[in-house]
Write a protein that holds these residues in place. Structure first.
Motif, PDB file in Angstrom:
ATOM      1  N   LEU A  83      23.248  39.548  47.080  1.00  0.00           N
ATOM      2  CA  LEU A  83      23.422  38.947  45.763  1.00  0.00           C
ATOM      3  C   LEU A  83      23.905  40.045  44.827  1.00  0.00           C
ATOM      4  N   CYS A  84      24.976  39.769  44.101  1.00  0.00           N
ATOM      5  CA  CYS A  84      25.487  40.722  43.116  1.00  0.00           C
ATOM      6  C   CYS A  84      25.382  40.080  41.739  1.00  0.00           C
ATOM      7  N   HIS A  85      24.782  40.806  40.815  1.00  0.00           N
ATOM      8  CA  HIS A  85      24.717  40.365  39.419  1.00  0.00           C
ATOM      9  C   HIS A  85      25.759  41.179  38.657  1.00  0.00           C
ATOM     10  N   TRP A  86      26.695  40.455  38.018  1.00  0.00           N
ATOM     11  CA  TRP A  86      27.820  41.088  37.326  1.00  0.00           C
ATOM     12  C   TRP A  86      27.633  40.936  35.826  1.00  0.00           C
ATOM     13  N   PRO A  87      27.721  42.045  35.072  1.00  0.00           N
ATOM     14  CA  PRO A  87      27.607  41.945  33.616  1.00  0.00           C
ATOM     15  C   PRO A  87      28.839  41.269  33.009  1.00  0.00           C
ATOM     16  N   ALA A  88      28.686  40.834  31.766  1.00  0.00           N
ATOM     17  CA  ALA A  88      29.727  40.061  31.089  1.00  0.00           C
ATOM     18  C   ALA A  88      31.071  40.783  31.035  1.00  0.00           C
ATOM     19  N   ASN A  89      31.088  42.113  30.906  1.00  0.00           N
ATOM     20  CA  ASN A  89      32.377  42.812  30.832  1.00  0.00           C
ATOM     21  C   ASN A  89      33.179  42.682  32.128  1.00  0.00           C
ATOM     22  N   PHE A  90      32.557  42.267  33.222  1.00  0.00           N
ATOM     23  CA  PHE A  90      33.278  41.989  34.467  1.00  0.00           C
ATOM     24  C   PHE A  90      33.586  40.497  34.589  1.00  0.00           C
ATOM     25  N   THR A  91      32.634  39.649  34.257  1.00  0.00           N
ATOM     26  CA  THR A  91      32.840  38.211  34.446  1.00  0.00           C
ATOM     27  C   THR A  91      33.912  37.644  33.518  1.00  0.00           C
ATOM     28  N   VAL A  92      34.128  38.261  32.353  1.00  0.00           N
ATOM     29  CA  VAL A  92      35.160  37.755  31.434  1.00  0.00           C
ATOM     30  C   VAL A  92      36.566  37.974  31.984  1.00  0.00           C
ATOM     31  N   MET A  93      36.723  38.796  32.996  1.00  0.00           N
ATOM     32  CA  MET A  93      38.039  39.032  33.597  1.00  0.00           C
ATOM     33  C   MET A  93      38.489  37.877  34.483  1.00  0.00           C
ATOM     34  N   VAL A  94      37.584  36.956  34.782  1.00  0.00           N
ATOM     35  CA  VAL A  94      37.873  35.823  35.661  1.00  0.00           C
ATOM     36  C   VAL A  94      37.930  34.558  34.808  1.00  0.00           C
ATOM     37  N   PRO A  95      38.937  33.713  35.017  1.00  0.00           N
ATOM     38  CA  PRO A  95      39.007  32.480  34.216  1.00  0.00           C
ATOM     39  C   PRO A  95      37.713  31.672  34.340  1.00  0.00           C
ATOM     40  N   PRO A  96      37.194  31.169  33.213  1.00  0.00           N
ATOM     41  CA  PRO A  96      35.929  30.427  33.261  1.00  0.00           C
ATOM     42  C   PRO A  96      36.006  29.144  34.084  1.00  0.00           C
ATOM     43  N   THR A  97      37.202  28.663  34.352  1.00  0.00           N
ATOM     44  CA  THR A  97      37.348  27.436  35.149  1.00  0.00           C
ATOM     45  C   THR A  97      37.193  27.700  36.648  1.00  0.00           C
ATOM     46  N   SER A  98      37.194  28.967  37.046  1.00  0.00           N
ATOM     47  CA  SER A  98      37.036  29.273  38.472  1.00  0.00           C
ATOM     48  C   SER A  98      35.572  29.131  38.871  1.00  0.00           C
ATOM     49  N   ASP A  99      35.341  29.016  40.153  1.00  0.00           N
ATOM     50  CA  ASP A  99      33.976  28.966  40.667  1.00  0.00           C
ATOM     51  C   ASP A  99      33.579  30.317  41.253  1.00  0.00           C
ATOM     52  N   SER A 100      34.043  31.386  40.641  1.00  0.00           N
ATOM     53  CA  SER A 100      33.793  32.723  41.176  1.00  0.00           C
ATOM     54  C   SER A 100      32.350  33.182  41.019  1.00  0.00           C
ATOM     55  N   PHE A 101      31.688  32.739  39.943  1.00  0.00           N
ATOM     56  CA  PHE A 101      30.341  33.216  39.650  1.00  0.00           C
ATOM     57  C   PHE A 101      29.367  32.050  39.534  1.00  0.00           C
ATOM     58  N   ALA A 102      28.330  32.082  40.351  1.00  0.00           N
ATOM     59  CA  ALA A 102      27.244  31.117  40.178  1.00  0.00           C
ATOM     60  C   ALA A 102      26.476  31.514  38.928  1.00  0.00           C
ATOM     61  N   ARG A 103      26.125  30.533  38.137  1.00  0.00           N
ATOM     62  CA  ARG A 103      25.340  30.746  36.919  1.00  0.00           C
ATOM     63  C   ARG A 103      26.025  31.716  35.956  1.00  0.00           C
ATOM     64  N   GLY A 104      27.329  31.887  36.127  1.00  0.00           N
ATOM     65  CA  GLY A 104      28.109  32.706  35.220  1.00  0.00           C
ATOM     66  C   GLY A 104      28.053  34.197  35.470  1.00  0.00           C
ATOM     67  N   CYS A 105      27.256  34.644  36.481  1.00  0.00           N
ATOM     68  CA  CYS A 105      27.123  36.091  36.665  1.00  0.00           C
ATOM     69  C   CYS A 105      26.822  36.551  38.092  1.00  0.00           C
ATOM     70  N   TYR A 106      26.629  35.645  39.027  1.00  0.00           N
ATOM     71  CA  TYR A 106      26.234  36.038  40.379  1.00  0.00           C
ATOM     72  C   TYR A 106      27.324  35.734  41.407  1.00  0.00           C
ATOM     73  N   THR A 107      27.427  36.605  42.393  1.00  0.00           N
ATOM     74  CA  THR A 107      28.155  36.287  43.619  1.00  0.00           C
ATOM     75  C   THR A 107      27.168  36.472  44.765  1.00  0.00           C
ATOM     76  N   THR A 108      27.350  35.682  45.811  1.00  0.00           N
ATOM     77  CA  THR A 108      26.497  35.805  46.992  1.00  0.00           C
ATOM     78  C   THR A 108      27.376  35.848  48.229  1.00  0.00           C
ATOM     79  N   GLU A 109      26.943  36.622  49.176  1.00  0.00           N
ATOM     80  CA  GLU A 109      27.590  36.650  50.491  1.00  0.00           C
ATOM     81  C   GLU A 109      26.492  36.703  51.537  1.00  0.00           C
TER      82      GLU A 109
END
Length: 148
Positions: A83-109
């Motif tokens: 599980l990776c928690h990404w701060p806002a300065n990283f998540t804002v680089m991805v369009p909000p319409t994408s499903d890149s981050f669960a809950r707006g800040c997490y990625t899981t593999e």
């Protein structure tokens, strides 16, 4: 870090879009959410329903650091999870319409072996190190990994 509920999807509903083709991770940040997902899973249904209750719910956890958390397999045959928690300065680089981050800040593999997890984590750290200083601080806990 949150708890992760991992559902092993029955083969007839499994899909290549799921981690390892068959798992569905659910990020649970609070006791209230645990109660909510348990109620959801216990409900009688006439047809399958995707358990995506929290996927688009904003995270209650904040932080300015990138955090990688390893979750051990709860039993043999289950995957390891990163599980990776990404701060806002990283998540804002991805369009909000994408499903890149669960809950707006997490990625899981998910991984079938610790070697595969190590390789992915090393690749992430190398990639991040090309653009930002990377300081790795192992954080010890009473448990060797998160609770999945």
């Amino acid at each position: 870090m949150p708890d992760i509920l991992v559902i092993d999807i029955p083969p007839r509903y499994a899909a290549p879009s799921l981690p390892l083709g068959r798992y569905y991770p659910i990020i649970i940040e609070t006791r209230f959410e645990l109660d909510e997902i348990e109620t959801f899973l216990a409900a009688e249904r006439d047809f399958p329903v995707v358990p995506d209750l929290f996927d688009r719910r904003p995270s209650a956890l904040n932080g300015g650091d990138i955090v990688f958390c390893r979750y051990a397999a709860p039993a043999p045959g289950w995957p390891l999870l990163l599980l990776c928690h990404w701060p806002a300065n990283f998540t804002v680089m991805v369009p909000p319409t994408s499903d890149s981050f669960a809950r707006g800040c997490y990625t899981t593999e998910m991984f079938e072996s610790i070697d595969a997890l190590d390789q992915t984590e090393d690749r992430l750290l190398t990639t991040l190190g090309r653009h930002h200083p990377v300081i790795v601080k192992p954080i010890g806990t009473a448990h060797p990994a998160g609770h999945a």
